[in-house]
Design an enzyme around this catalytic site. Structure first.
Site, mmCIF file in Angstrom:
data_model
loop_
_atom_site.group_PDB
_atom_site.id
_atom_site.type_symbol
_atom_site.label_atom_id
_atom_site.label_comp_id
_atom_site.label_asym_id
_atom_site.label_seq_id
_atom_site.Cartn_x
_atom_site.Cartn_y
_atom_site.Cartn_z
ATOM 1 N N GLY A 74 0.828 -1.192 0.000
ATOM 2 C CA GLY A 74 0.000 0.000 0.000
ATOM 3 C C GLY A 74 0.864 1.243 0.000
ATOM 4 O O GLY A 74 2.092 1.191 -0.016
ATOM 5 N N GLY A 75 0.215 2.383 0.013
ATOM 6 C CA GLY A 75 0.955 3.639 0.059
ATOM 7 C C GLY A 75 1.400 4.104 -1.304
ATOM 8 O O GLY A 75 0.976 3.601 -2.348
ATOM 9 N N LYS A 76 2.282 5.113 -1.275
ATOM 10 C CA LYS A 76 2.732 5.739 -2.513
ATOM 11 C C LYS A 76 4.241 5.595 -2.675
ATOM 12 O O LYS A 76 4.819 4.607 -2.240
ATOM 13 C CB LYS A 76 2.279 7.200 -2.533
ATOM 14 N N THR A 78 8.294 6.201 -2.325
ATOM 15 C CA THR A 78 9.275 6.577 -1.316
ATOM 16 C C THR A 78 10.664 6.205 -1.812
ATOM 17 O O THR A 78 10.833 5.686 -2.915
ATOM 18 C CB THR A 78 8.973 5.918 0.050
ATOM 19 N N HIS A 80 14.462 4.349 -0.574
ATOM 20 C CA HIS A 80 15.244 3.579 0.393
ATOM 21 C C HIS A 80 16.716 3.718 0.030
ATOM 22 O O HIS A 80 17.068 3.804 -1.153
ATOM 23 C CB HIS A 80 14.867 2.102 0.360
ATOM 24 N N ILE A 183 5.768 3.948 6.619
ATOM 25 C CA ILE A 183 5.210 2.607 6.746
ATOM 26 C C ILE A 183 4.334 2.313 5.537
ATOM 27 O O ILE A 183 3.499 3.134 5.157
ATOM 28 C CB ILE A 183 4.398 2.459 8.044
ATOM 29 N N GLY A 184 4.542 1.155 4.941
ATOM 30 C CA GLY A 184 3.701 0.686 3.848
ATOM 31 C C GLY A 184 3.678 -0.826 3.875
ATOM 32 O O GLY A 184 4.729 -1.462 3.877
ATOM 33 N N ALA A 197 10.449 2.011 7.139
ATOM 34 C CA ALA A 197 11.776 2.545 6.845
ATOM 35 C C ALA A 197 12.022 3.695 7.808
ATOM 36 O O ALA A 197 11.327 4.712 7.762
ATOM 37 C CB ALA A 197 11.860 3.022 5.400
ATOM 38 N N CYS A 213 5.653 9.851 -0.358
ATOM 39 C CA CYS A 213 4.365 9.347 0.132
ATOM 40 C C CYS A 213 3.191 10.155 -0.406
ATOM 41 O O CYS A 213 2.083 10.101 0.145
ATOM 42 C CB CYS A 213 4.341 9.314 1.658
#
Length: 263
Positions: A74-76, A78, A80, A183-184, A197, A213
């Protein structure tokens, strides 16, 4: 199955390529679903990589065509990379799965981790992750009201094209809300994947190429930025493990409540 195990996959010069870690997640996920292993948290660092969750819009991706890995969480979008502690908790949950409760538990563990280093963090309603709150608008640098902030009033405004003044990495200098941990997650067959992360000491300029995000009116930060000192993954790792174990092992896991239609 009982207990919670941690697997330190690789850090620093042994950072784990994103797709390799994703493959390992799937392997561990299948084993956990089959009850062959205990709940497991994979901990690692990635080489620099952008990943996009299912809700990522085209206008949130890098403008310069930098490659992005599209993922099933989920989410958008990001980033790392080095200086960021990434954790993938692979945990079996009771059904019907309460995804929000799982996210809240991860947030709680990271809030406690930050607190142990002297940084007060919190949740922001409607936005997942762990946040450092900014000052009230009238006390921020320049004292601009939200009515004068182009990010709030101009649908065409793009912070990626407006230099450091609106860069996500400079949110702390602007004294705005800024995210220290993202968070995702995904839940498949009642077992979680992906995770969190925590920005320990990364170069946050990487976030300036994207809309982190999908949030345009806040930014990103790190433990090092907020504490004003150098801090390493090695320092944070055992503290994060301690709080993840405490929160995840001691959680009273309950299925999501389902409203029954009245007859």
């Amino acid at each position: 199955m009982s207990g919670l195990r941690f697997v330190r996959m690789g850090f620093g010069t042994e950072a784990v390529e994103y797709r390799e870690a994703w493959d390992e997640q799937r392997r561990v996920h299948a084993a956990r679903f089959a009850d062959d292993i205990d709940d497991t948290v994979l901990l690692l660092e990635h080489p620099p990589v952008y990943t996009a969750g299912r809700r990522t819009a085209d206008n949130e991706r890098p403008l310069d065509g930098t490659p992005v890995v599209d993922v099933d969480r989920g989410g958008k979008i990001t980033w790392h990379g080095p200086g960021q502690l990434v954790g993938y908790p692979i945990q079996k949950l009771p059904r019907p799965v309460d995804v929000v409760a799982h996210v809240r538990r991860l947030e709680e563990a990271l809030i406690r981790t930050c607190a142990e280093f002297g940084l007060e963090t919190t949740r922001v309603e409607g936005r997942s992750g762990v946040w450092v709150l900014g000052d009230p608008v009238e006390q921020r640098l320049g004292g601009l009201s939200l009515d004068l902030d182009p990010r709030m009033t101009d649908e065409e405004f793009d912070p990626r094209m407006n230099g450091p003044e609106y860069a996500p990495s400079n949110a702390g200098q602007r004294r705005e809300d800024r995210k220290v941990a993202a968070i995702g997650i995904r839940v498949a067959k009642g077992v979680t994947m992906h995770g969190f992360a925590l920005n320990v000491n990364p170069d946050n300029v990487w976030f300036d190429r994207i809309i982190p995000c999908g949030i345009r009116d806040a930014g990103v930060t790190s433990l090092a930025n907020e504490l004003g000192r150098d801090i390493t993954i090695a320092e944070v790792l055992p503290v994060a493990e301690k709080h993840l174990r405490d929160v995840l092992e001691n959680a009273d896991l309950k299925p999501r409540e389902v409203e029954r239609a009245s007859a």
